[in-house]
Design a protein around this motif. Structure first.
Motif, short mmCIF file in Angstrom:
data_model
loop_
_atom_site.label_atom_id
_atom_site.label_comp_id
_atom_site.label_asym_id
_atom_site.label_seq_id
_atom_site.Cartn_x
_atom_site.Cartn_y
_atom_site.Cartn_z
N PHE A 193 -8.75 -6.69 -6.13
CA PHE A 193 -8.30 -5.32 -6.34
C PHE A 193 -8.98 -4.44 -5.29
N PHE A 194 -8.17 -3.66 -4.60
CA PHE A 194 -8.68 -2.86 -3.49
C PHE A 194 -8.81 -1.39 -3.87
N GLY A 195 -9.80 -0.75 -3.28
CA GLY A 195 -9.92 0.70 -3.35
C GLY A 195 -9.02 1.37 -2.33
N PRO A 196 -8.95 2.71 -2.37
CA PRO A 196 -8.05 3.45 -1.47
C PRO A 196 -8.56 3.55 -0.04
N GLY A 197 -9.82 3.18 0.18
CA GLY A 197 -10.34 3.19 1.53
C GLY A 197 -11.14 4.43 1.87
N THR A 198 -12.05 4.27 2.82
CA THR A 198 -12.77 5.39 3.44
C THR A 198 -12.44 5.38 4.92
N ASP B 298 10.30 2.21 -2.92
CA ASP B 298 9.74 1.02 -2.25
C ASP B 298 9.15 1.36 -0.89
N SER B 299 9.27 2.59 -0.46
CA SER B 299 8.68 3.01 0.81
C SER B 299 7.17 2.86 0.74
N ALA B 300 6.62 2.06 1.63
CA ALA B 300 5.19 1.72 1.59
C ALA B 300 4.89 0.84 2.80
N VAL B 301 3.63 0.43 2.90
CA VAL B 301 3.25 -0.56 3.92
C VAL B 301 3.04 -1.90 3.22
N LEU C 40 -1.81 -6.08 -5.06
CA LEU C 40 -1.14 -7.37 -4.99
C LEU C 40 0.28 -7.23 -5.51
N LEU C 41 1.25 -7.63 -4.70
CA LEU C 41 2.65 -7.57 -5.09
C LEU C 41 3.09 -8.91 -5.68
N GLN D 254 0.85 -1.19 0.00
CA GLN D 254 0.00 0.00 0.00
C GLN D 254 0.88 1.23 0.00
N TYR D 255 0.84 1.97 -1.11
CA TYR D 255 1.54 3.24 -1.20
C TYR D 255 0.65 4.34 -0.62
N PRO D 256 1.23 5.43 -0.17
CA PRO D 256 0.44 6.49 0.48
C PRO D 256 -0.75 6.94 -0.38
N GLY D 257 -1.92 6.95 0.23
CA GLY D 257 -3.12 7.44 -0.45
C GLY D 257 -3.73 6.48 -1.43
#
Lengths: 113, 114
Positions: free
Chosen positions: B104-109, A84-87, A46-47, A38-41
């Motif tokens: 596939f995921f959305g960015p979230g609420t 690569d900075s991400a969660v 899937l990786l 998960q990148y910011p925002g």
């Protein structure tokens, strides 16, 4: 039930360093294993994935091998970049199909230039 | 590239109020999911939906929650009477069939209940 455990805490490392994020799982049967990023925002992407024992998933320089004997699916990358900075989230599903994912807590990775 | 979208990005509500979180899945996908992540905790599965009905739900998905596909594009999660502990990031996901199982995921609420 099925569960995933990831190593505690954020990971901070320098550019070009080696990255390992540990993931172990508990499951019955023959689960499929995944790493999401998960990148910011953004949403979870899937990786890579592995759907049976000894499979190696790989993508964008990241690799993970499905080890049934140690119930592990550790993520590795030989030389990280700032991008690569991400969660990173480890996840499993009971089988490879349309069914629920069980996630680990996620690890924040920060790569410093 | 097709993507899952979610609205709003952030919702603030008072305890006891109803909220509806909206998602637009990828257009040719047939399976839809809701997950949530309470701050500092794991991403947790709530419910999956296929062929206009719930296919699986977790113990978290109690009577205060409902899902609906009101038209051909939207997929909604309704929380009838919000509690403080409903504060979390809610993720929508969709997947296909015939081997196209990647979710596939959305960015979230981000839902904040005061």
């Amino acid at each position: 039930g099925n569960s995933v455990t990831q190593m505690e805490g954020p990971v901070t490392l320098s550019e070009e360093a080696f990255l390992t994020i540990n993931c172990t799982y508990t499951a019955t049967g023959y689960p499929s294993l995944f790493w999401y990023v998960q990148y910011p925002g953004e949403g979870l992407q899937l990786l890579l994935k592995a759907t049976k024992a000894d499979d190696k998933g790989s993508n964008k320089g990241f690799e993970a091998t499905y080890r049934k004997e140690t119930t592990s699916f550790h993520l590795e990358k030989g030389s990280v970049q700032v991008s690569d900075s991400a969660v990173y989230f480890c996840a499993l599903s009971a089988y490879y199909g349309n069914n629920r994912l069980a996630f680990g807590k996620g690890n924040q990775v920060v790569v410093i230039p | 590239e097709p993507e899952v979208t979610q609205t709003p990005s952030h919702q603030v509500t008072q305890m006891g109020q109803e909220v509806i979180l909206r998602c637009v899945p990828i257009s040719n996908h047939l399976y839809f999911y809701w997950y949530r992540q309470i701050l500092g905790q794991k991403v947790e599965f709530l419910v999956s939906f296929y062929n206009n009905e719930i296919s699986e739900k977790s113990e978290i998905f109690d009577d205060q929650f409902s899902v609906e596909r009101p038209d051909g594009s939207n997929f909604t999660l309704k929380i009838r009477s919000t509690k403080l502990e409903d504060s979390a990031m809610y993720f929508c996901a969709s997947s296909g069939v015939g081997g196209q199982y990647e979710q596939f995921f959305g960015p979230g609420t981000r839902l904040t209940v005061l």
